[in-house]
Design a protein around this motif. Structure first.
Motif, short mmCIF file in Angstrom:
data_model
loop_
_atom_site.label_atom_id
_atom_site.label_comp_id
_atom_site.label_asym_id
_atom_site.label_seq_id
_atom_site.Cartn_x
_atom_site.Cartn_y
_atom_site.Cartn_z
N SER A 316 4.40 -12.70 -10.50
CA SER A 316 2.99 -12.11 -10.08
C SER A 316 3.21 -10.51 -10.14
O SER A 316 4.26 -10.20 -9.92
CB SER A 316 2.37 -12.54 -9.17
OG SER A 316 3.16 -12.42 -7.78
N ALA A 317 2.26 -9.59 -10.61
CA ALA A 317 2.43 -8.39 -10.62
C ALA A 317 2.60 -7.86 -9.12
O ALA A 317 2.05 -8.36 -8.21
CB ALA A 317 1.28 -7.77 -10.74
N TRP A 318 3.63 -6.90 -8.98
CA TRP A 318 3.95 -6.38 -7.56
C TRP A 318 3.14 -5.19 -7.11
O TRP A 318 3.23 -4.64 -6.09
CB TRP A 318 5.33 -6.13 -7.38
CG TRP A 318 5.85 -4.91 -8.40
CD1 TRP A 318 6.22 -5.06 -9.65
CD2 TRP A 318 5.89 -3.46 -8.11
NE1 TRP A 318 6.71 -3.79 -10.13
CE2 TRP A 318 6.41 -2.87 -9.20
CE3 TRP A 318 5.67 -2.80 -6.92
CZ2 TRP A 318 6.78 -1.46 -9.26
CZ3 TRP A 318 5.85 -1.45 -6.97
CH2 TRP A 318 6.16 -0.73 -8.51
N TYR A 319 2.09 -4.74 -8.12
CA TYR A 319 1.34 -3.50 -7.76
C TYR A 319 0.16 -3.59 -8.82
O TYR A 319 0.07 -4.48 -9.81
CB TYR A 319 2.30 -2.20 -8.24
CG TYR A 319 2.19 -2.01 -9.74
CD1 TYR A 319 1.53 -1.19 -10.31
CD2 TYR A 319 3.30 -2.63 -10.41
CE1 TYR A 319 1.74 -0.89 -11.69
CE2 TYR A 319 3.61 -2.26 -11.67
CZ TYR A 319 2.76 -1.47 -12.41
OH TYR A 319 2.91 -1.26 -13.83
N TYR A 320 -1.05 -2.80 -8.35
CA TYR A 320 -1.99 -2.76 -9.23
C TYR A 320 -2.35 -1.24 -9.61
O TYR A 320 -1.96 -0.31 -8.65
CB TYR A 320 -3.25 -3.61 -8.43
CG TYR A 320 -3.71 -2.82 -7.23
CD1 TYR A 320 -4.91 -2.07 -7.37
CD2 TYR A 320 -3.30 -2.87 -6.03
CE1 TYR A 320 -5.37 -1.52 -6.32
CE2 TYR A 320 -3.57 -2.32 -5.07
CZ TYR A 320 -4.69 -1.52 -4.96
OH TYR A 320 -5.08 -1.00 -3.96
N ILE A 321 -3.43 -0.95 -10.49
CA ILE A 321 -3.76 0.41 -10.70
C ILE A 321 -5.08 0.52 -9.96
O ILE A 321 -6.16 0.04 -10.34
CB ILE A 321 -4.10 0.56 -12.13
CG1 ILE A 321 -2.71 0.05 -12.96
CG2 ILE A 321 -4.24 1.94 -12.57
CD1 ILE A 321 -1.40 0.98 -12.62
N GLY A 322 -4.91 1.43 -9.14
CA GLY A 322 -6.05 2.09 -8.37
C GLY A 322 -6.89 3.25 -8.51
O GLY A 322 -6.11 4.14 -8.93
N CYS A 323 -7.97 3.16 -7.79
CA CYS A 323 -8.55 4.50 -8.11
C CYS A 323 -8.03 5.67 -7.03
O CYS A 323 -7.55 5.19 -6.13
CB CYS A 323 -10.05 4.34 -7.53
SG CYS A 323 -11.07 5.80 -7.30
N SER A 324 -7.74 6.68 -7.74
CA SER A 324 -7.01 7.55 -6.84
C SER A 324 -7.89 8.28 -5.72
O SER A 324 -7.33 8.80 -4.83
CB SER A 324 -6.49 9.02 -7.58
OG SER A 324 -7.82 9.55 -8.39
N GLY A 325 -9.09 7.81 -5.58
CA GLY A 325 -10.11 8.31 -4.71
C GLY A 325 -10.21 7.28 -3.43
O GLY A 325 -9.62 7.64 -2.33
N CYS A 326 -10.44 6.06 -3.87
CA CYS A 326 -10.55 5.03 -2.82
C CYS A 326 -9.85 3.98 -2.95
O CYS A 326 -9.71 3.22 -2.07
CB CYS A 326 -12.03 4.47 -2.93
SG CYS A 326 -12.10 3.43 -4.51
N HIS A 327 -8.74 4.03 -3.82
CA HIS A 327 -7.70 2.93 -3.97
C HIS A 327 -8.18 1.56 -4.16
O HIS A 327 -7.54 0.52 -4.26
CB HIS A 327 -6.92 2.79 -2.53
CG HIS A 327 -6.30 4.02 -2.29
ND1 HIS A 327 -5.32 4.13 -1.21
CD2 HIS A 327 -5.92 5.14 -2.77
CE1 HIS A 327 -4.81 5.28 -1.13
NE2 HIS A 327 -5.16 5.82 -2.01
N ALA A 328 -9.40 1.34 -4.64
CA ALA A 328 -10.14 0.33 -5.16
C ALA A 328 -9.66 -0.10 -6.73
O ALA A 328 -9.38 1.01 -7.28
CB ALA A 328 -11.62 0.12 -5.37
N LYS A 329 -9.58 -1.45 -7.16
CA LYS A 329 -8.85 -1.49 -8.34
C LYS A 329 -9.74 -0.72 -9.34
O LYS A 329 -10.87 -1.04 -9.29
CB LYS A 329 -8.96 -3.05 -8.75
CG LYS A 329 -8.12 -3.37 -9.98
CD LYS A 329 -8.13 -4.90 -10.24
CE LYS A 329 -7.40 -5.29 -11.63
NZ LYS A 329 -7.41 -6.47 -11.85
N ALA A 330 -9.10 -0.17 -10.28
CA ALA A 330 -9.72 0.51 -11.41
C ALA A 330 -9.56 -0.15 -12.73
O ALA A 330 -8.72 -0.97 -12.95
CB ALA A 330 -8.97 1.91 -11.86
N THR A 331 -10.92 -0.49 -13.27
CA THR A 331 -10.96 -1.27 -14.53
C THR A 331 -11.06 -0.48 -15.84
O THR A 331 -11.46 0.77 -15.70
CB THR A 331 -12.40 -1.79 -14.32
OG1 THR A 331 -13.42 -1.19 -14.31
CG2 THR A 331 -12.39 -2.95 -13.20
N LYS A 332 -10.78 -0.98 -16.76
CA LYS A 332 -10.40 -0.45 -18.20
C LYS A 332 -11.90 -0.06 -18.88
O LYS A 332 -12.58 -1.19 -18.88
CB LYS A 332 -9.66 -1.03 -19.04
CG LYS A 332 -9.10 -0.28 -20.09
CD LYS A 332 -8.26 -1.06 -21.00
CE LYS A 332 -8.05 -0.30 -22.19
NZ LYS A 332 -6.88 -0.97 -23.07
#
Length: 540
Positions: A316-332
């Motif tokens: 499973s992924a050990w990291y996710y791509i988050g928003c640089s502002g709030c750290h919520a997951k960013a969607t494409k």
């Protein structure tokens, strides 16, 4: 004098009006008169359906006897327009119903219930004096003895130590708009010559606290909250506000004035900070934590656990791509990464005046910028920043478990930011595409065999049985020194995101920047097909 049907003899006043004192109210119908001051009233709601089941009141008569009142839902419209807190009333005809055993706000065995022939009128010319209020204060030992019994709701008075994790020296200013959204605020209160206790204020009590706290020119220090319930949360005794709770501060009522004067005469008391109590988390083994999670009475809680890392979970992924502002997951999005957290300060835009006939989404005013509320808008974009969301297998002498590392916990463990590890991989493997999943880095693998003190939290998510994975909120060294007075505020701010059950309803406190990532991690780890981590995209 004629006897009433309930066998009680009414009392004659100087004006020859017949009325009954609260101490004489018994169970059954009463065709007589009561005179009282309305201390407080509130809605009683069904905890599941949220429908109103009546209007409850706290009443006091001229003999300083307090009794609870009740208006059935079908009669609320008739009496509600005349109800005003602090006013004195005359009530003819009522029914003495049995006081409820749960969440009682008065000692009397009976409740004054309004009936079909009840007549309520305001006494404009008050024939005698009526106290403004009456409080039921109890000691810490009493709170402890009544913990989790759902019985009497007592009043508490003390001096504040922390407000949402901030010391009074910092002059905190609670955000009324934010509290109105989160419905929650946590205050650490030290009792008179007693310990520091966590006091959770919900809904109206939280809103009233903010309004009163911010209205003072100088930061208030004394807090009185009525009708609080005692609960044990994560092994620690805590107080929670309920529907009938009211909030008072320094000079609001006589008990707060007396306490304020006592505190001023004992400045050494005000300077005391029981840091070990304020910041204490219960230490449990892994087996103890699992046992706690299986209990029917389990609540969201924070624990400390010393464990050894056995492996890093692969697959499973050990990291996710988050928003640089709030750290919520960013969607494409179509051309960039998009943050869908509408409260994120990165979701900003340039304000452009538009005629009403042109279809442009309205910008709203954020804390530092204009924010577009249209989640499909390409202006709602962000830089993608990798954030930790790794699973590690740990064990102690009692059991083994899977811990989930998020944000700073992963950085503390490895000594490196997730973004740094991801960037290093792509720099060394330039031929890999943006959709390539970065394998578990050596920085994580090298932690196998290390022993750490983990601060973990268990939530409703764990109690449901869907997962045994436990979220790590912080990692401490095994020889961490006791917290100092200066560090109390920052420590609590990092660990006070606790979920508290009030009455029959579970509520969750406000989320900080990292919490949105935390919630996302729980959803992803429990899915059958976890989303693969990708190379972060940057909006040019």
């Amino acid at each position: 004098m004629a006897m009433k049907r309930n066998g009680k003899s009414p009392v004659s006043s100087d004006t020859d009006e017949k009325f009954m004192f609260f101490k004489d109210v018994s169970l059954g119908p009463h065709e007589t008169q009561l005179r009282f001051r309305l201390i407080h009233f509130w809605e009683a709601r069904n905890p599941v359906k949220k429908t109103i089941i009546g209007l409850e009141m706290l009443l006091i008569d001229e003999q300083e006897t307090v009794i609870q009142g009740f208006i059935p839902p079908g009669r609320i419209k008739k009496y509600l327009p005349d109800l005003k807190q602090g006013s004195v009333y005359r009530l003819n005809n009522f029914y003495g119903s049995k006081n409820k055993p749960m969440y009682r706000v008065a000692d009397h065995i009976a409740i004054v219930s309004f009936t079909w022939n009840s007549e309520l009128s305001v006494l404009h010319e008050i024939p005698t004096s009526f106290d403004e209020d009456r409080f039921r204060f109890h000691s810490y030992e009493d709170f402890e003895a009544n913990c989790d019994l759902k019985g009497d709701l007592y009043d508490v008075v003390g001096h504040m130590k922390l407000v949402n994790g901030h010391t009074l020296i910092e002059h905190p200013t609670p955000d009324e708009v934010k509290i109105d959204t989160t419905r929650h605020i946590m205050v650490h209160v030290q009792l008179h010559d007693g310990p520091v206790m966590k006091l959770y204020l919900w809904d109206k009590a939280a809103a009233d606290f903010c309004k009163k706290f911010n209205s003072y020119d100088n930061t208030p220090t004394v807090l009185l909250v009525t009708a609080v319930n005692t609960k044990r949360l994560g092994g620690t005794l805590a107080l929670t506000s309920m529907s009938p709770s009211r909030v008072f501060m320094d000079y609001d009522v006589q008990p707060t004035i007396d306490y304020f004067n006592w505190l001023g005469s004992n400045p050494e008391i005000a300077k005391q900070v029981s840091a070990d109590v304020v910041t204490k988390r219960e230490t449990l083994t892994i087996a103890d934590i699992f046992t706690y999670m299986k209990q029917e009475s389990a609540k969201d809680a924070f624990f400390e656990c010393t464990a050894t890392i056995d492996d890093v979970v692969h697959g499973s992924a050990w990291y996710y791509i988050g928003c640089s502002g709030c750290h919520a997951k960013a969607t494409k999005g179509a051309t960039s990464l998009v943050c869908t957290n509408t409260k994120c300060e990165k979701i900003n835009t340039d304000g452009v005046p538009q005629y009403g006939t042109v279809q442009h989404a309205k910008d709203t005013k954020g804390a530092t910028s204009l924010a577009c509320t249209n989640t499909k808008c390409e202006k709602i974009n962000t830089d993608g920043v990798p954030q930790y969301r790794a699973k590690i297998s740990v064990y102690d002498n009692s059991d083994q478990a899977v811990f989930v590392l998020l944000g700073d916990a992963g950085r503390v463990l490895t000594g490196r930011h997730a973004s740094e590890l991801v960037s290093s991989y792509f720099e060394a493997n330039g031929s890999e595409g943006a959709d390539h999943e970065v394998p578990v880095p050596e920085a994580l693998i090298s932690t196998i065999g290390q022993t750490h003190k983990f601060c973990v939290k268990v939530t409703q998510h764990n109690f449901s049985g869907d997962t045994r994975a436990i979220t790590v909120t912080k990692i401490l060294s095994l020889d961490t020194p006791p917290p100092t007075e200066a560090s109390v505020g920052s420590n609590i701010a990092a660990t006070s995101r606790e979920t508290v059950q009030t009455e029959n309803e579970v509520c969750e406190p406000s989320k900080t920047r990292g919490d949105s990532a935390d919630e996302e991690s729980k959803r992803t780890f429990d899915s059958a097909d976890p989303q693969k981590a990708k190379r972060p995209r940057r909006d040019d």
